[in-house]
Motif scaffolding. Structure first.
Motif, PDB file in Angstrom:
ATOM      1  N   ASN A 387      59.601  55.963  87.965  1.00  0.00           N
ATOM      2  CA  ASN A 387      60.924  56.158  87.830  1.00  0.00           C
ATOM      3  C   ASN A 387      61.753  54.812  88.095  1.00  0.00           C
ATOM      4  OD1 ASN A 387      63.570  57.012  87.870  1.00  0.00           O
ATOM      5  ND2 ASN A 387      63.102  58.896  89.294  1.00  0.00           N
ATOM      6  N   GLU A 390      64.388  56.008  91.210  1.00  0.00           N
ATOM      7  CA  GLU A 390      63.948  56.455  92.546  1.00  0.00           C
ATOM      8  C   GLU A 390      62.567  56.117  92.750  1.00  0.00           C
ATOM      9  OE1 GLU A 390      66.147  58.390  94.482  1.00  0.00           O
ATOM     10  OE2 GLU A 390      67.426  58.826  93.138  1.00  0.00           O
ATOM     11  N   GLU A 392      59.671  57.256  92.589  1.00  0.00           N
ATOM     12  CA  GLU A 392      58.885  58.491  91.974  1.00  0.00           C
ATOM     13  C   GLU A 392      57.911  58.003  91.112  1.00  0.00           C
ATOM     14  OE1 GLU A 392      62.152  61.913  92.608  1.00  0.00           O
ATOM     15  OE2 GLU A 392      61.780  60.980  90.681  1.00  0.00           O
ATOM     16  N   LEU A 406      55.135  65.246  88.825  1.00  0.00           N
ATOM     17  CA  LEU A 406      56.047  64.153  89.383  1.00  0.00           C
ATOM     18  C   LEU A 406      55.889  63.919  90.871  1.00  0.00           C
ATOM     19  CD1 LEU A 406      58.501  62.270  89.002  1.00  0.00           C
ATOM     20  CD2 LEU A 406      60.033  64.280  89.446  1.00  0.00           C
ATOM     21  N   TRP A 407      55.768  62.672  91.268  1.00  0.00           N
ATOM     22  CA  TRP A 407      55.262  62.452  92.748  1.00  0.00           C
ATOM     23  C   TRP A 407      56.200  61.569  93.551  1.00  0.00           C
ATOM     24  CZ3 TRP A 407      50.100  64.524  93.601  1.00  0.00           C
ATOM     25  CH2 TRP A 407      49.464  64.790  92.593  1.00  0.00           C
ATOM     26  N   LYS A 408      56.367  61.886  94.942  1.00  0.00           N
ATOM     27  CA  LYS A 408      57.148  60.999  95.516  1.00  0.00           C
ATOM     28  C   LYS A 408      56.267  60.004  96.213  1.00  0.00           C
ATOM     29  CE  LYS A 408      61.469  60.319  97.247  1.00  0.00           C
ATOM     30  NZ  LYS A 408      62.431  60.185  96.443  1.00  0.00           N
ATOM     31  N   VAL A 415      56.724  66.731  93.721  1.00  0.00           N
ATOM     32  CA  VAL A 415      58.231  66.904  93.587  1.00  0.00           C
ATOM     33  C   VAL A 415      58.278  68.080  92.444  1.00  0.00           C
ATOM     34  CG1 VAL A 415      60.545  66.200  92.830  1.00  0.00           C
ATOM     35  CG2 VAL A 415      58.986  64.594  94.226  1.00  0.00           C
TER      36      VAL A 415
END
Length: 477
Positions: A387, A390, A392, A406-408, A415
């Motif tokens: 991203n 962000e 991510e 989707l990973w933080k 996420v």
């Protein structure tokens, strides 16, 4: 080794069926609209008013307040010339505070009971309000694709790279031996080229940084450079590899190609003798290539489960065979390494994903060569995208769920998980504004996901650089 193409050749019946389908035509969908009617026509009533509309309710009246309201106007007239303006302002403020702006003498309805700990409730409400203001609003991530297009004859091969999104908002996709251009701003589709059967199918596509030229890798090892605006073939580069070219990566005027022969070649498209650097480190097909944001380092992944980092400053145009050595060589993956993504906010951070026998996403510091983290995703990692707005990371997967995750970063907490494809999600590309992601899968669909937010969201203003001397040094006070 990961499974490659499931179907190399199709029957005449399948070809006839595919020809009847319009490439990149929008796939219809039925939207479920829930009923707006409530199950009960009568709203529940938890409070029933008491009293009568014409007869005052004595139990609901405050006689002290009523007496004050009746007698106060007379006292104000008597003391009108005595009271100072300051005292008059104080009296009005006190009356508003104590009476709570009550002006009615009679009460016809009983008020709901007030909370005993009203003061604590007010304090808690105030704290909650302040916390809400300081807390960042949670971003809404749609769980379904924003748009779905038909992609007949797309090659279901893990080692190819058939999708790319240019900086001028035009998406290129290879369907069999044909390359199509889809203009995301207008929603229009055009055919760029259809190659002959002895050259194709198309095995890789890649937009140049200018957004006007697109490179096409072919099954017979040729690499073609096309002008997308005029639809004209500019040049064909031959004899770079001995077999198909499965991956492409641009670095300004340098087009890097990776082939089934295991070679990685830098080609300067401006000159006649275009091969300027050759990297030899893989002994099987190269299926992943990515240049860092600075253009100084190149990451290459192959079917030999190896990941190499090459430094452009170490390359030599006059190097002998095997002289262009890698900066780092990583062998921690247990399957083919196709998914590669350089971090946009940390130049030396690289994410890599392994195939079906590995299923891991690994993070590397390319300056020190250290592996920072490894996460088992539970399924084949086909592609990775950061991203741009962000911290991510988005990954696309194969069996068993064929999902997007989707990973933080760096916690690697999930996420969101987006499902919709019915086959492994092999190809993924990001829009120029960084908000929309296009995915193509073996189910012959091209889907668009609004996973990274909206481009119109204002970002907090960055702090201005301090102009005072020695501003980079830490302070005691």
């Amino acid at each position: 080794m990961d499974a490659g193409s499931f179907n190399s050749f199709s029957s005449s019946t399948e070809k006839t069926h595919a020809m009847s389908r319009q490439p990149l035509a929008r796939v219809g969908s039925t939207v479920y609209i829930p009923s707006l009617r409530n199950s009960s026509s009568n709203p529940p009533s938890s409070y029933r008013p008491s009293g009568d509309r014409f007869i005052p309710d004595r139990s609901a009246m405050d006689f002290d307040v009523a007496r004050y309201l009746l007698t106060q106007p007379r006292k104000e007239k008597e003391n009108a010339g005595i009271v100072s303006p300051a005292k008059e302002a104080y009296r009005k403020l006190l009356a508003e505070t104590l009476l709570n702006n009550r002006t009615r003498i009679f009460a016809f309805n009983r008020k709901p009971p007030s909370s005993a700990d009203s003061m604590l409730t007010a304090i808690a409400d105030s704290a909650t309000s302040n916390q809400t203001k300081n807390t960042k609003a949670k971003r809404y991530i749609p769980q379904t694709a924003e748009r779905t297009l038909d992609a007949p004859d797309i090659v279901d091969d893990f080692y190819l790279n058939l999708l790319d999104w240019g900086c001028k908002n035009v998406l290129s996709i290879a369907l069999g031996g044909t390359v199509y251009l889809w203009n995301a701003s207008e929603g229009s589709t055009s055919e760029l080229v259809t190659v002959d059967d002895d050259l194709g199918p198309v095995t890789s596509v890649g937009w140049a940084p200018d957004g006007n030229h697109v490179a096409i890798g072919l099954n017979n090892s040729d690499v073609q450079l096309w002008d997308s605006s005029s639809g004209r073939l500019l040049r064909t580069m031959k004899e770079i590899h001995r077999s198909r070219v499965g991956t492409l990566a641009w670095n300004n005027n340098i087009l890097t190609t990776g082939g089934m022969d295991g070679k990685v070649v830098n080609n300067d498209v401006r000159i006649r003798n275009h091969q300027v650097h050759t990297y030899r480190g893989h002994n099987q097909e190269v299926c992943g290539l990515k240049w860092s944001g600075s253009g100084k380092q190149l990451a290459s992944g192959g079917n030999d489960n190896l990941l190499h980092i090459w430094d452009l400053s170490m390359a030599s145009t006059t190097a002998a065979a095997n002289q262009n050595q890698w900066l780092h060589r990583f062998d921690s993956h247990n399957a083919a390494v196709k998914a590669l993504a350089w971090c946009p906010f940390q130049s030396n951070l690289l994410a890599s994903g392994g195939g079906g026998s590995d299923r891991c996403i690994k993070f590397w510091n390319t300056l020190t060569g250290a592996c920072l983290n490894s996460v088992d995703t539970g399924s084949q990692v086909c592609s990775l995208l950061w991203n741009k707005n962000e911290r991510e990371l988005l990954s696309s997967h194969g069996f068993t769920q064929n999902q997007l995750t989707l990973w933080k970063y760096p916690s690697m907490v999930k996420v969101a998980e987006l499902c919709g494809h019915t086959s492994r999600v092999l190809y993924m590309a990001q829009s120029p504004d960084g908000c929309t992601v296009a995915t193509a899968a073996g189910d012959e669909t091209l889907r668009f996901w609004n996973v990274f937010g909206n481009p119109g969201v204002d970002k907090p203003a960055t702090k201005k650089a301090c102009s005072e001397p020695f501003s980079n040094y830490s302070r005691i006070r």
